[in-house]
Scaffold this active site. Structure first.
Site, PDB file in Angstrom:
ATOM      1  N   ARG A   1       0.884  -1.585  -0.350  1.00 47.99           N
ATOM      2  CA  ARG A   1       0.256  -0.383   0.024  1.00 47.99           C
ATOM      3  C   ARG A   1       0.834   1.306   0.025  1.00 47.99           C
ATOM      4  O   ARG A   1       1.795   1.481   0.813  1.00 47.99           O
ATOM      5  CB  ARG A   1      -0.815  -0.178   1.047  1.00 47.99           C
ATOM      6  CG  ARG A   1      -1.991  -1.059   0.932  1.00 47.99           C
ATOM      7  CD  ARG A   1      -2.758  -0.730  -0.003  1.00 47.99           C
ATOM      8  NE  ARG A   1      -4.175  -1.133  -0.189  1.00 47.99           N
ATOM      9  CZ  ARG A   1      -4.179  -2.658  -0.465  1.00 47.99           C
ATOM     10  NH1 ARG A   1      -3.691  -3.774  -1.759  1.00 47.99           N
ATOM     11  NH2 ARG A   1      -5.818  -3.315  -0.234  1.00 47.99           N
TER      12      ARG A   1
ATOM     13  N   GLU B   1      -2.913   7.278  -3.625  1.00 48.61           N
ATOM     14  CA  GLU B   1      -3.593   6.750  -5.062  1.00 48.61           C
ATOM     15  C   GLU B   1      -5.352   8.159  -5.500  1.00 48.61           C
ATOM     16  O   GLU B   1      -6.139   7.671  -4.421  1.00 48.61           O
ATOM     17  CB  GLU B   1      -4.075   5.571  -4.960  1.00 48.61           C
ATOM     18  CG  GLU B   1      -2.976   5.123  -5.637  1.00 48.61           C
ATOM     19  CD  GLU B   1      -2.781   3.337  -5.584  1.00 48.61           C
ATOM     20  OE1 GLU B   1      -2.259   2.552  -4.689  1.00 48.61           O
ATOM     21  OE2 GLU B   1      -4.233   2.612  -5.416  1.00 48.61           O
TER      22      GLU B   1
ATOM     23  N   HIS C   1      -0.986  -0.104  -9.606  1.00 47.25           N
ATOM     24  CA  HIS C   1      -1.636  -1.564  -9.017  1.00 47.25           C
ATOM     25  C   HIS C   1      -2.618  -2.601  -9.130  1.00 47.25           C
ATOM     26  O   HIS C   1      -3.633  -2.418  -9.400  1.00 47.25           O
ATOM     27  CB  HIS C   1      -3.311  -0.164  -8.051  1.00 47.25           C
ATOM     28  CG  HIS C   1      -3.174  -0.301  -6.874  1.00 47.25           C
ATOM     29  ND1 HIS C   1      -3.446  -0.259  -5.685  1.00 47.25           N
ATOM     30  CD2 HIS C   1      -3.234  -2.082  -6.515  1.00 47.25           C
ATOM     31  CE1 HIS C   1      -3.842  -1.023  -4.403  1.00 47.25           C
ATOM     32  NE2 HIS C   1      -3.186  -1.911  -5.054  1.00 47.25           N
TER      33      HIS C   1
HETATM   34  C1  GLV Z   1      -5.011  -5.333  -3.825  1.00 48.24           C
HETATM   35  O1  GLV Z   1      -3.825  -4.357  -3.407  1.00 48.24           O
HETATM   36  C2  GLV Z   1      -5.799  -6.494  -2.506  1.00 48.24           C
HETATM   37  O2  GLV Z   1      -5.358  -5.785  -1.472  1.00 48.24           O
HETATM   38  O3  GLV Z   1      -5.825  -7.283  -3.238  1.00 48.24           O
END
Ligand code: GLV
Ligand code: GLV
Length: 332
Positions: A245, A274, A292
Site C-alpha cells: 500500500r 492513489e 496498482h
Molecule cells: C490489492 O491491492 C489487494 O489488496 O488485493
C-alpha cells in the site's frame, strides 16, 4: 423477502449471475460505482462487495441498517473500518490466497524491470536511439546471488522468498514475531535454497539488502514504515519495490532519496494518494511504475470475483464465509 447484494463494480466473469435468481443485485451503471452512489445504495443493501478504493466506515454503516457483510474485492482491507464493523456485528471478508502468486509475480517483475532498466530500454528503442551494441549501454544491477529483504512475511512475502530461491538469493525478512509461526503452521514447504530466510530487524534488513520488497498490510503501525531515516539505512545501490500500500512509504522522502541517488531505483505499484502520482516522482528515470495491478491477471481477478460474491452469499445464507477478517462478528 429477497435480500439485496450491492456490487461496487462490475466484476470479471460476472459471478453474480450464479445467484441473481435468489438475490436482488444492485450494479453500477458504468464499471465502478462512485462513492456517493454506493453510499446511497447502502441503505437497501444486506451485503456489499466493495473495491479497495471504496471507503466503508462509520458513515457508511450509519446509512446501512440491514448490512450484514462487507466483502472486499482485495486481500488488503485498510479501506474498511473493521473495528466499527465488528462492533455492529457486520462480517468483513477479503480475498486472500487466490492472488498470492500473481501479486508476487508482479513484485518480481517490478524488481527485475527496475534492476535491468527494462522500461528505459523500451523507450530507448521506440525512440529509434538504438544505433548498435555498446559496451556500456543500459548497464543495470544483477539479482542472482544478491540479498532480498522482504518486509512482511505473510503469504505474498513467502511467495517472494520462493522466487528468490530460484535466483540463488539470500533472503532476509522482517515481520511481526508471529509471522514465522504462521508460516510453520501453514505447513509451508521448506525452500529449495542454499539458505533459509532469516528473520532480522527492519534496520538490519534495510542495511544488508540489495533489493527490498514490501508485503505488509497498511495499519497505523506500518504507515510511513519506510521514511527518510529508513531510506538512509539502505545501500545506494538498492532497489525498493512496493506492491503493498502506498502510505507504507513516506513518498516525499522516497522522491528525495531517488533524486539524490541515495538508493538506486524503485518499482512502484501503489502510491500514497492513489491515483495521484506526484510529478516529481513521474520525472524520475530510475522508477518503474504500475497502476496498482498486483493481482491483475485474468485468472486471478476472476477467482477473486467469485470468492467475493461467494462470501456475500455465504453470510446472507447463514453460513460461515471462507475468509472472515473479523470472525468475532460471526458470533454476534
Ligand atoms: C490489492 O491491492 C489487494 O489488496 O488485493
Ligand atoms: C497478505 O498481505 C498476504 O500476504 O496474503
Amino acid at each position: 423477502m429477497t435480500q439485496t447484494i450491492l456490487l461496487g463494480a462490475r466484476l470479471p466473469g460476472a459471478p453474480h449471475r450464479i445467484i441473481e435468481d435468489r438475490y436482488r443485485i444492485l450494479l453500477p451503471d458504468g464499471d465502478i460505482m462512485p462513492q456517493d452512489e454506493l453510499d446511497e445504495h447502502l441503505q437497501e443493501a444486506d451485503a456489499v462487495v466493495a473495491l479497495l478504493s471504496q471507503k466503508v466506515g462509520a458513515a457508511q454503516f450509519e446509512r446501512a441498517p440491514n448490512l450484514k457483510v462487507v466483502s472486499n474485492y482485495a486481500v488488503g482491507y485498510d479501506n474498511i473500518d473493521v473495528d466499527e464493523a465488528t462492533r455492529r456485528g457486520i462480517v468483513v471478508t477479503n480475498t486472500p490466497d487466490v492472488l498470492t502468486e500473481t501479486t508476487a509475480d508482479l513484485a518480481w517483475s517490478l524488481m527485475m524491470a527496475a534492476a535491468r532498466r527494462i522500461v528505459e530500454s523500451d523507450r530507448f528503442v521506440r525512440e529509434k536511439r538504438f544505433t548498435g551494441w555498446q559496451p556500456s549501454l543500459m548497464l543495470g544491477l544483477d539479482l542472482f546471488g544478491k540479498t532480498l529483504g522482504i518486509v512482511g512475511f505473510g503469504r505474498i512475502g513467502r511467495a517472494m522468498a520462493r522466487r528468490a530461491a530460484g535466483f540463488d538469493m539470500t533472503v532476509l525478512y522482517a515481520a511481526r514475531s508471529s509471522a514465522h509461526d504462521d508460516a510453520a503452521a501453514d505447513g509451508e514447504p521448506r525452500l529449495v535454497a542454499n539458505r533459509d530466510p532469516r528473520l532480522v530487524s527492519l534496520d538490519s534488513l534495510l542495511r544488508e539488502s540489495d533489493f527490498v520488497s514490501l508485503h505488509c498490510p497498511l495499519t497505523p503501525a506500518t504507515r510511513h514504515l519506510i521514511g527518510a531515516e529508513q531510506l538512509r539505512l539502505m545501500k545506494d545501490s538498492a532497489v525498493l519495490v512496493n506492491t503493498a500500500r502506498g502510505p507504507v512509504i513516506d513518498e516525499t522522502a522516497l522522491i528525495d532519496a531517488l533524486e539524490n541517488h541515495a538508493i538506486a531505483a524503485a518499482g512502484l505499484d501503489v502510491y500514497e494518494q492513489e491515483p495521484l502520482v506526484p510529478d516529481r516522482l513521474l520525472a524520475l528515470d530510475n522508477v518503474v511504475f504500475a497502476p496498482h495491478i498486483g493481482s491483475a491477471s485474468h485468472d486471478t481477478r476472476r477467482a477473486m470475483a467469485r470468492m467475493a460474491v461467494d462470501a456475500a452469499e455465504q453470510v446472507l445464507s447463514g453460513r460461515t464465509p471462507d475468509h472472515p477478517v473479523n470472525p468475532s462478528a460471526l458470533k454476534k
